[in-house]
Design an enzyme around this catalytic site. Structure first.
Site, short mmCIF file in Angstrom:
data_model
loop_
_atom_site.label_atom_id
_atom_site.label_comp_id
_atom_site.label_asym_id
_atom_site.label_seq_id
_atom_site.Cartn_x
_atom_site.Cartn_y
_atom_site.Cartn_z
N THR A 192 0.95 0.92 14.41
CA THR A 192 1.52 2.26 14.32
C THR A 192 2.75 2.43 15.23
OG1 THR A 192 -0.68 3.09 13.91
CG2 THR A 192 0.94 4.72 14.60
N SER A 198 0.74 6.08 8.65
CA SER A 198 0.19 5.70 7.34
C SER A 198 1.17 4.84 6.54
CB SER A 198 -0.13 6.96 6.53
OG SER A 198 -1.02 7.78 7.24
N GLY A 231 -4.53 0.80 21.06
CA GLY A 231 -5.75 0.66 21.86
C GLY A 231 -5.69 -0.59 22.72
N GLY A 459 -27.32 28.11 21.51
CA GLY A 459 -26.61 27.96 22.79
C GLY A 459 -26.87 26.60 23.44
N THR A 480 -8.98 9.53 10.89
CA THR A 480 -7.55 9.23 10.85
C THR A 480 -7.24 7.75 11.05
OG1 THR A 480 -7.08 11.45 11.69
CG2 THR A 480 -5.34 9.81 11.95
N GLU A 482 -7.66 3.60 11.24
CA GLU A 482 -8.06 2.64 10.19
C GLU A 482 -7.76 3.22 8.81
OE1 GLU A 482 -9.18 -0.44 10.33
OE2 GLU A 482 -9.31 -0.57 12.50
N ASP A 484 -5.72 6.95 7.28
CA ASP A 484 -5.98 8.39 7.15
C ASP A 484 -6.80 8.64 5.88
OD1 ASP A 484 -4.94 11.34 7.68
OD2 ASP A 484 -4.74 10.90 5.54
C1 LIG Z 1 -7.22 7.42 19.36
C2 LIG Z 1 -6.33 6.65 18.43
C3 LIG Z 1 -6.39 5.27 18.43
C4 LIG Z 1 -5.53 4.52 17.62
N1 LIG Z 1 -5.53 3.16 17.73
C5 LIG Z 1 -4.56 2.46 17.08
C6 LIG Z 1 -4.39 1.05 17.33
O1 LIG Z 1 -5.12 0.45 18.13
N2 LIG Z 1 -3.40 0.42 16.66
C7 LIG Z 1 -2.58 1.04 15.78
O2 LIG Z 1 -1.72 0.40 15.22
N3 LIG Z 1 -2.71 2.36 15.54
C8 LIG Z 1 -3.67 3.08 16.17
N4 LIG Z 1 -3.79 4.43 15.95
C9 LIG Z 1 -2.91 5.09 14.99
C10 LIG Z 1 -3.61 5.47 13.70
O3 LIG Z 1 -3.93 4.32 12.98
C11 LIG Z 1 -2.69 6.41 12.93
O4 LIG Z 1 -2.71 7.64 13.64
C12 LIG Z 1 -3.13 6.59 11.50
O5 LIG Z 1 -2.86 5.44 10.76
C13 LIG Z 1 -2.46 7.79 10.81
O6 LIG Z 1 -1.09 7.72 10.94
P1 LIG Z 1 -0.27 8.95 11.53
O7 LIG Z 1 -0.89 9.37 12.79
O8 LIG Z 1 1.15 8.55 11.54
O9 LIG Z 1 -0.49 10.10 10.50
P2 LIG Z 1 0.50 10.52 9.30
O10 LIG Z 1 0.58 9.41 8.33
O11 LIG Z 1 1.76 11.04 9.84
O12 LIG Z 1 -0.33 11.70 8.69
C14 LIG Z 1 -0.18 13.08 9.10
C15 LIG Z 1 -0.83 13.98 8.06
O13 LIG Z 1 -0.12 13.84 6.83
C16 LIG Z 1 -0.99 13.54 5.78
N5 LIG Z 1 -0.36 12.56 4.87
C17 LIG Z 1 0.34 11.46 5.21
N6 LIG Z 1 0.70 10.80 4.10
C18 LIG Z 1 0.21 11.47 3.05
C19 LIG Z 1 0.23 11.27 1.64
N7 LIG Z 1 0.81 10.21 1.08
N8 LIG Z 1 -0.41 12.17 0.86
C20 LIG Z 1 -1.02 13.23 1.40
N9 LIG Z 1 -1.07 13.48 2.72
C21 LIG Z 1 -0.47 12.61 3.54
C22 LIG Z 1 -2.24 12.92 6.43
O14 LIG Z 1 -3.39 13.17 5.64
C23 LIG Z 1 -2.28 13.64 7.76
O15 LIG Z 1 -3.02 14.81 7.64
C24 LIG Z 1 -4.65 5.19 16.74
C25 LIG Z 1 -4.62 6.58 16.72
C26 LIG Z 1 -5.42 7.31 17.57
C27 LIG Z 1 -5.28 8.80 17.60
#
Ligand SMILES: Cc1cc2nc3c(=O)[nH]c(=O)nc-3n(C[C@H](O)[C@H](O)[C@H](O)COP(=O)(O)OP(=O)(O)OC[C@H]3O[C@@H](n4cnc5c(N)ncnc54)[C@H](O)[C@@H]3O)c2cc1C
Length: 699
Positions: A192, A198, A231, A459, A480, A482, A484
């Site tokens: 990411t 995504s 992570g 409560g 979210t 692995e 979304d």
């Molecule tokens: C605690 C934590 C640990 C993590 N660990 C790792 C890690 O170790 N390595 C790593 O690489 N990543 C890691 N991540 C990242 C995680 O994999 C991403 O947050 C995830 O893949 C989603 O991507 P994004 O946050 O960019 O969300 P976005 O893709 O920006 O999504 C934002 C919103 O838009 C919506 N959306 C996006 N695209 C579409 C679509 N085509 N159609 C409809 N709706 C859509 C989604 O449903 C979501 O509600 C971690 C995240 C967190 C919070």
């Protein structure tokens, strides 16, 4: 502030009596689906029966029933899980306290993982290679100890280890396998970026080949390309699998650089001895999160960091010494799909672990609901809150869903193991879609359910020691990472449409989708007006009717969305048409996944060797099926798949089955066989729950 429900004075007593009468009438529905026509006298008897339902359960040998059920639920690797639980039970210094700072939680989480590997002798990467089912069982057990530990383990082994094993070749395995397995090489999975999560194909980090030095240069071209949320990066990671665009200088059109698409590279990020961050790399801490604070997430920026050519994980694409690119796969898209396809293991683990979280939440809520007594008929003892129809409505379908998901994820894990063994293309396709669909469906369901469980404990559900806050916050992100959930469900819908088109071209369908072949012909015609009116209990509890209903809905949704897409495609193009039908597509994906879950549950019921236990499972399975049908009754009514009389009968029967399940609710949660170490909440303990709770606050 506590709301006062006990009052004094005759006016209030009258009000209470009136409330009791209302409860009596309500309780009639608990006993029999046809009870609404009973007289008031019969109702009193009904409430008394409901109030002593718990006693009746014990008289009928509850512990034996729970043991028999537990035997039926046991996965192949329950013993391994028991060893993990025992290891942590004997080590209070490794148990996570209720209150902990972020820094202390991270330190504890790392110690927990080190102890599991180095002291308990668990070798997760070896397990993943030899028997993935055992690996996932360890991951779920670790998540029971602390969800942060389960995720930290997943980052190290499913993600960092999994990327090296699955995307690399022998030279990588030879060099890294043992170090990863023994935790000498803690690592990260850096996919990411700040601007893209995504949409992995849009990542911007580059890996440019330098033919002079035989190296790749890893670079972050702008702030949007900073690797984010990684992570293990903030503190413990020594290496990272970095996903970057592979650039070959001079090899594009007109001598321009050629962009070969996203590839994975092993990049050392910290010194193995001193833990100092290596030159050219900037690491910052992503900071305190709303959950999972045992995991150290960090952000990484690369300033032209050089790594040997050998660090390209080259299973699907390689670069020779003279800078020539080779791959067995012809296009960037195919290589990308193959690369991401190898990472499904993480998703399988998340789905499986999410069921573990659901079981813990439901166990606490059900045990507490049995213990908690509020109100009762005049001059009689108070009744357990689980004897209220509303409470059964909240918790019993959830309990049934936990069972349904249990069998569905065990079957997914088996399928994943088969895929790893056989590399069979049909199984690979099946696992990809099933892991996406089950991960999305189950984690969404669990996330919502934890809140319902909290509320159902009143409560006391709000005390941190009773766990719902941590469970809810730690699990929330399962929706979210692995992948979304909304994005994953679209993959399921896309695959169904592909299969649908294949079907009309006369092609074959993959195993899980076989039902579409049988069903399409039938379901494209109008529903049968005779069976649409059948309302007998035998019919409604017939698995053939239930599966037929689930599959009918999926087939209709598939057929109608295919027609809509075709229509909109002409004016809006593919992307616009997809977006115009997006909600429809998501409903289709969920519907399909529900039918897969039901099919797995029905198979599990049939497989159960003990007759009494089979009956019990069948009861739970019927509740799962009829509750789902009832929740979507509008869809069935719209197409006249069920007539009004049948809809009413389904509703009544679902309520009645909730009541029946309530009578064995304790056995059903005990059969999950979760030790106190995993439940931990005083109000969720099998015995002396109030005493344990008062003790916790110091009495
Ligand atoms: C605690 C934590 C640990 C993590 N660990 C790792 C890690 O170790 N390595 C790593 O690489 N990543 C890691 N991540 C990242 C995680 O994999 C991403 O947050 C995830 O893949 C989603 O991507 P994004 O946050 O960019 O969300 P976005 O893709 O920006 O999504 C934002 C919103 O838009 C919506 N959306 C996006 N695209 C579409 C679509 N085509 N159609 C409809 N709706 C859509 C989604 O449903 C979501 O509600 C971690 C995240 C967190 C919070």
């Amino acid at each position: 502030m506590a709301a006062r429900t006990t009052t004094s004075g005759s006016g209030h007593e009258d009000e209470q009596m009136a409330a009791m009468r209302r409860l009596q009438v309500l309780s009639l529905h608990l006993l029999d689906p046809s009870s609404s026509s009973r007289s008031e006298g019969e109702g009193k008897e009904g409430l008394a029966l409901a109030a002593c339902a718990g006693k009746r359960r014990h008289a009928s040998g509850g512990a034996d029933a729970a043991a028999a059920l537990a035997a039926c639920l046991r996965g192949r690797h329950r013993d391994t899980q028991a060893r993990v639980f025992e290891f942590f039970r004997a080590r209070p210094d490794l148990q996570t306290p209720v209150e902990l700072s972020t820094a202390a939680h991270r330190e504890l989480c790392f110690r927990q993982l080190c102890a599991l590997v180095r002291e308990a002798g668990v070798r997760p990467l070896s397990l993943m290679a030899s028997d993935p089912a055992e690996y996932f069982a360890v991951m779920e057990a670790a998540g029971g100890v602390d969800i942060s530990l389960g995720v930290k383990l997943g980052v190290q082994y499913s993600l960092w280890g999994g990327s090296v094993i699955n995307l690399g070749t022998k030279k990588h395995r030879d060099k890294f396998f043992d170090g990863i397995d023994k935790l000498d090489y803690p690592g990260c999975f850096a996919m990411t970026e700040l601007h893209h999560g995504s949409n992995v194909q849009a990542l911007q980090t580059t890996a440019t080949f330098d033919p002079v030095t035989d190296e790749f240069i890893i670079n972050t071209p702008n702030d949007g390309a900073i690797k984010w949320w990684i992570g293990n990066a903030a503190l413990h990671g020594k290496f990272a699998t970095v996903f970057a665009r592979l650039i070959l200088p001079l090899q594009g059109k007109g001598g321009e650089p050629a962009d070969m698409g996203i590839h994975a590279f092993i990049v050392p990020i910290r010194d193995l001895e001193t833990n100092a961050v290596l030159p050219g790399i900037e690491i910052n801490d992503c900071g305190h999160k709303i959950g999972l604070n045992g995991v150290d997430n960090g952000a990484l920026r690369f300033h032209s960091v050089r790594i040997p050519r050998d660090n390209l994980l080259n299973r699907f694409g390689d670069v020779s010494r003279d800078g020539k690119y080779t791959s067995s796969l012809p296009t960037i898209n195919k290589r990308f799909a193959a690369t991401l396809g190898e990472l499904v293991g993480g998703r399988v683990g998340i789905a499986y672990s999410s069921v573990g979280v659901l079981k813990v939440s439901v166990t606490i809520a059900v045990r507490y609901a049995l213990l908690r007594h509020q109100f009762g008929p005049p001059k009689q003892p108070e009744i357990s809150v689980l004897d209220y129809q509303s409470h059964q409505h909240k918790l019993m379908p959830m309990l049934a869903s936990s069972y349904a998901f249990h069998f569905a994820t065990l079957s997914l894990v088996d399928k994943y193991s088969e895929m790893k063994k056989t590399n069979d293309e049909d199984v690979i396709a099946d696992v990809h879609v099933l892991s996406s669909g089950l991960k999305a469906y189950i984690t969404s369901y669990t996330a919502k359910s934890i809140s319902v469980c909290r509320e159902s404990c009143g409560g006391h559900g709000y005390a941190a020691v009773n766990r719902f806050g941590a469970l809810r916050n730690d699990h929330d992100i399962f929706q979210t990472f692995e992948g979304d959930n909304t994005v994953l469900l679209q993959q399921v819908a896309g695959d169904l449409l592909k299969q649908y088109q294949e079907k009309f071209k006369g092609g074959t369908l993959s195993v899980t989708w076989n039902y579409l072949r049988d069903s399409m012909g039938t379901y494209l015609s109008q529903p049968n007006p005779v069976t649409a009116r059948w309302e007998g209990e035998d019919h409604l509890r017939d698995p053939n009717f239930q599966l037929d209903a689930f599959r009918y809905r999926t087939s209709r949704l598939l057929q109608s969305v295919a027609a809509r897409l075709q229509k909109h495609n002409k004016t809006l193009g593919g992307f616009g048409a997809w977006n115009r039908c997006l909600n429809h597509l998501l409903t289709l994906a969920e519907s399909h996944i529900e039918s897969v879950i039901l099919a797995k549950f029905i198979e599990a019921v049939k497989r159960c060797p003990d007759e009494k236990t089979r009956e019990l499972l069948k009861l739970v399975c019927d509740l799962y099926a009829l509750d789902r049908i009832w929740k979507d009754i509008g869809t069935y009514r719209n197409v006249d798949y069920v007539a009004p009389n049948k809809a009413k009968a389904i509703h009544k029967l679902a309520d009645y089955l909730s009541y029946q399940v309530r009578l064995v609710a304790q056995e059903l949660v005990d059969a999950f066989d979760l030790p106190d170490l995993i439940i931990r909440a005083p109000i969720g303990m099998q015995s002396e729950a109030y005493a344990q709770y008062t003790q916790f606050v110091g009495f």
